[in-house]
Design a protein around this motif. Structure first.
Motif, PDB file in Angstrom:
ATOM      1  N   ARG A 148      53.844  54.987  24.637  1.00 18.35           N
ATOM      2  CA  ARG A 148      53.000  56.180  24.434  1.00 18.35           C
ATOM      3  C   ARG A 148      51.553  55.775  24.177  1.00 18.35           C
ATOM      4  N   THR A 168      50.087  52.961  24.984  1.00 18.35           N
ATOM      5  CA  THR A 168      49.454  52.281  26.112  1.00 18.35           C
ATOM      6  C   THR A 168      49.103  53.251  27.229  1.00 18.35           C
ATOM      7  N   GLU A 169      49.765  54.403  27.244  1.00 18.77           N
ATOM      8  CA  GLU A 169      49.474  55.418  28.265  1.00 18.77           C
ATOM      9  C   GLU A 169      48.178  56.164  27.981  1.00 18.77           C
ATOM     10  N   SER A 170      47.816  56.289  26.704  1.00 15.75           N
ATOM     11  CA  SER A 170      46.645  57.080  26.341  1.00 15.75           C
ATOM     12  C   SER A 170      46.058  56.567  25.037  1.00 15.75           C
TER      13      SER A 170
END
Length: 194
Positions: A168, A170-172
């Motif tokens: 989560r 690393t996605e945003s």
């Protein structure tokens, strides 16, 4: 660069500079020159305090691991108070700050760094392993307090929480507390007894 100027805490100054370079430019751009330039010191300063650049990076990661250890003690103290979901949500948000995520990427990218960290006694995947242990220890404390089901598989729940949270983050860079809480409550569905 000026010479003969006393530095207050050269190690911390260099660690802070490395964090800024990691956040701004990424792991591939982290070099001894980029760190010393960012810190505003001569390149020799890094080599006066560390055996080599990999030694510096090893100490940078070990410093972060010590912060995880301190957070573990705080999280253990929270067992039995507040809610399990809130305690874990706060710990994950604090633990996966942008610098931590960048350092994890750095560790994954550098084989020699991982080898040195293992030689220093870290988990197989440094920082991720320590964060998993932090969550597992907390879940066991809550299990002992009766707030996590006695038959809950802590060995599966802790890495699942860490893996889902890490993905989560690393996605945003703008992950909200509600998003993290949703991860926590989904993974722990059926085992929390509050």
């Amino acid at each position: 660069m000026p010479t003969g100027v006393a530095l207050r805490d050269a190690r911390q100054q260099l660690f802070d500079a490395a964090a800024r370079v990691l956040l701004r430019d990424g792991a591939s751009e982290l070099t001894s020159r980029s760190v010393t330039t960012e810190a505003g010191v001569a390149k020799g300063v890094l080599h006066r305090h560390f055996t080599d650049f990999d030694g510096f990076l090893t100490e940078l990661v070990l410093d972060r691991i010590s912060q995880v250890s301190a957070q573990s003690a705080e999280l253990q103290h929270a067992a039995g108070s507040g809610t399990v979901a809130d305690n874990l949500t706060n710990a994950l948000i604090r633990g996966f700050d942008p610098v931590m995520v960048a350092i994890i990427v750095l560790v994954i990218a550098r084989d020699g760094l991982r080898r040195r960290l293992r030689e220093a006694g870290t988990s197989r995947l440094p920082l991720v392993g320590e964060a998993t242990a932090l969550v597992a220890d907390y879940l066991r404390a809550e299990q002992h307090a009766g707030r996590i089901a006695q038959d809950a598989d802590i060995g599966a729940l802790a890495p699942t929480l860490i893996g889902a949270a890490h993905l989560r983050f690393t996605e945003s860079s703008d992950v909200t507390a509600d998003e993290v809480r949703k991860v926590v409550t989904t993974v722990l569905a059926g085992v929390v007894r509050e």
